[in-house]
Write an enzyme that holds these catalytic residues in place. Structure first.
Site, mmCIF file in Angstrom:
data_model
loop_
_atom_site.group_PDB
_atom_site.id
_atom_site.type_symbol
_atom_site.label_atom_id
_atom_site.label_comp_id
_atom_site.label_asym_id
_atom_site.label_seq_id
_atom_site.Cartn_x
_atom_site.Cartn_y
_atom_site.Cartn_z
ATOM 1 N N CYS A 114 0.625 -1.393 0.056
ATOM 2 C CA CYS A 114 0.305 0.220 0.165
ATOM 3 C C CYS A 114 0.237 1.137 -0.285
ATOM 4 O O CYS A 114 0.584 2.387 -0.575
ATOM 5 C CB CYS A 114 -0.672 0.106 1.148
ATOM 6 S SG CYS A 114 -1.861 -2.220 1.797
ATOM 7 N N HIS A 262 -4.153 5.825 -0.094
ATOM 8 C CA HIS A 262 -4.077 4.692 -0.510
ATOM 9 C C HIS A 262 -5.718 4.379 -0.218
ATOM 10 O O HIS A 262 -6.287 4.940 0.787
ATOM 11 C CB HIS A 262 -3.323 3.572 0.783
ATOM 12 C CG HIS A 262 -3.575 2.328 0.539
ATOM 13 N ND1 HIS A 262 -3.636 1.630 -0.906
ATOM 14 C CD2 HIS A 262 -4.240 1.527 1.013
ATOM 15 C CE1 HIS A 262 -4.303 0.356 -0.680
ATOM 16 N NE2 HIS A 262 -4.861 0.367 0.750
ATOM 17 N N ASN A 292 -9.574 -1.892 -3.778
ATOM 18 C CA ASN A 292 -8.638 -1.921 -3.407
ATOM 19 C C ASN A 292 -7.305 -2.303 -3.886
ATOM 20 O O ASN A 292 -7.367 -3.560 -4.202
ATOM 21 C CB ASN A 292 -8.363 -2.081 -1.274
ATOM 22 C CG ASN A 292 -7.178 -1.946 -1.280
ATOM 23 O OD1 ASN A 292 -6.248 -1.759 -1.765
ATOM 24 N ND2 ASN A 292 -6.893 -2.368 -0.034
#
Length: 335
Positions: A114, A262, A292
């Site tokens: 991330c 993120h 994601n």
């Protein structure tokens, strides 16, 4: 000679997993519940014969075609991935050859999730501003869905596959990418882990991650995420890091035109936005159509923001990645 982000694009696999399909597989979770909990409507899934190198190559070719970039002008390839094609060779070497980047170029993988895009920008800036190279192709590519146990709805609703390509060039000002801030807490590595598939498979770094303990039939990788632990880590680290970045940049929060974090999930992002007291029109969220995508969420969001006219030349943008590792990193860039 200062490094700057010259162009960003991304690629998503063709296969789409929407909330309707997930709700059919897990009837106890409605479409509305999944959307409300994650902010994600669809995520893209790599095909069985599609891997990180394929996604990275596709993203780079999109970028090259759109911006008329000659691969022969690339001096260095940085590929951020936690799902490499092989243990060896490096996936970046496979990508260099496929793209026609000259053999005089450097190529290396970085294994981060991330926070990886920020770390990659930091490395590209160092290579350029130390005079080693002029043009860096920064790629991010992950196929996390290949790690996920099909019966683990907690992560199947969140993660999607994707890749991004960013050209970082040396024709900017020294403050085009600035106030870079990093952080690492390896003690939290057990909170987001693929316990199987590597050379230390089944080790006791995180016993709770074992699929049998979670009442899952082992599938080979069985990605595990301790959601509450990751959430608490985020709330602890992100506000502090924002202040550290602003201090380094000698800026106030109001000086930042756009915050791009993120894209973990919508609930977490909204919680952070309110905690930081950032107006919604200066806090960009873009994960409903992609989920994601780990290292690719920030560049995907940048490309989407630019495409929607919410990111224009001259804007000051704060980028901040946080998650698996545990690792975090942020910076300010002038678009």
């Amino acid at each position: 000679m200062g490094a700057r982000i010259a162009a960003v694009d991304y690629y998503l696999p063709e296969r789409v997993l929407d909330n309707e399909e997930l709700a059919t597989e897990f009837p106890e979770w409605s479409v509305e519940k999944i959307s409300a909990k994650t902010g994600i409507d669809r995520r893209h899934i790599s095909a069985p014969d599609e891997f990180s190198s394929d996604l990275a190559i596709a993203a780079a070719r999109k970028l090259f075609a759109r911006d008329a970039i000659d691969p022969q002008t690339i001096d260095y390839v940085i590929l951020c991935t936690q799902s490499p094609d092989y243990f060896l060779p490096s996936t970046s070497c496979i990508v260099q050859n496929a793209l026609g980047v000259p053999t005089s170029a450097g190529a290396t993988d970085i294994t981060l999730g991330c926070s990886g895009y920020v770390y990659g920008l930091g490395l590209a800036k160092g290579l350029i501003e130390s005079g080693q190279v002029s043009n860096v192709l920064l790629l991010t590519a992950d196929t996390y869905t290949k790690f996920i146990n099909p019966a683990d709805k907690s992560v199947r609703t969140i993660f999607g596959d994707g890749a991004s390509a960013t050209l970082v060039t040396g024709d900017g000002d020294v403050d085009s990418i600035t106030a870079i801030t990093y952080g690492t807490d390896g003690a939290g590595g057990k909170s987001l882990i693929v316990p199987n598939g590597g050379l230390r498979a089944g080790a006791a770094l995180q016993p709770n991650a074992e699929p049998i303990v979670r009442e899952l039939t082992p599938s080979g990788y069985d990605l595990y995420m301790d959601g509450p632990d990751i959430f608490n880590f985020t709330l602890r680290v992100v506000p502090r890091t924002v202040e550290e970045i602003l201090t380094k940049a000698e800026m106030e929060r109001e000086d930042i035109d756009l915050f791009v974090f993120h894209q973990a999930n919508a609930f977490m992002l909204e919680h952070l936005r309110k905690k930081l007291k950032v107006p919604a029109d200066r806090f960009f969220v873009s994960l409903a159509e992609s989920g994601n995508t780990v290292s690719s969420t920030i560049p995907i969001a940048l490309a989407d923001a630019e495409g929607q006219g919410k990111l224009v030349k001259g804007m000051r943008v704060m980028l901040l990645g946080f998650g698996v590792g545990l690792s975090w990193g942020g910076l300010v860039t002038r678009w």
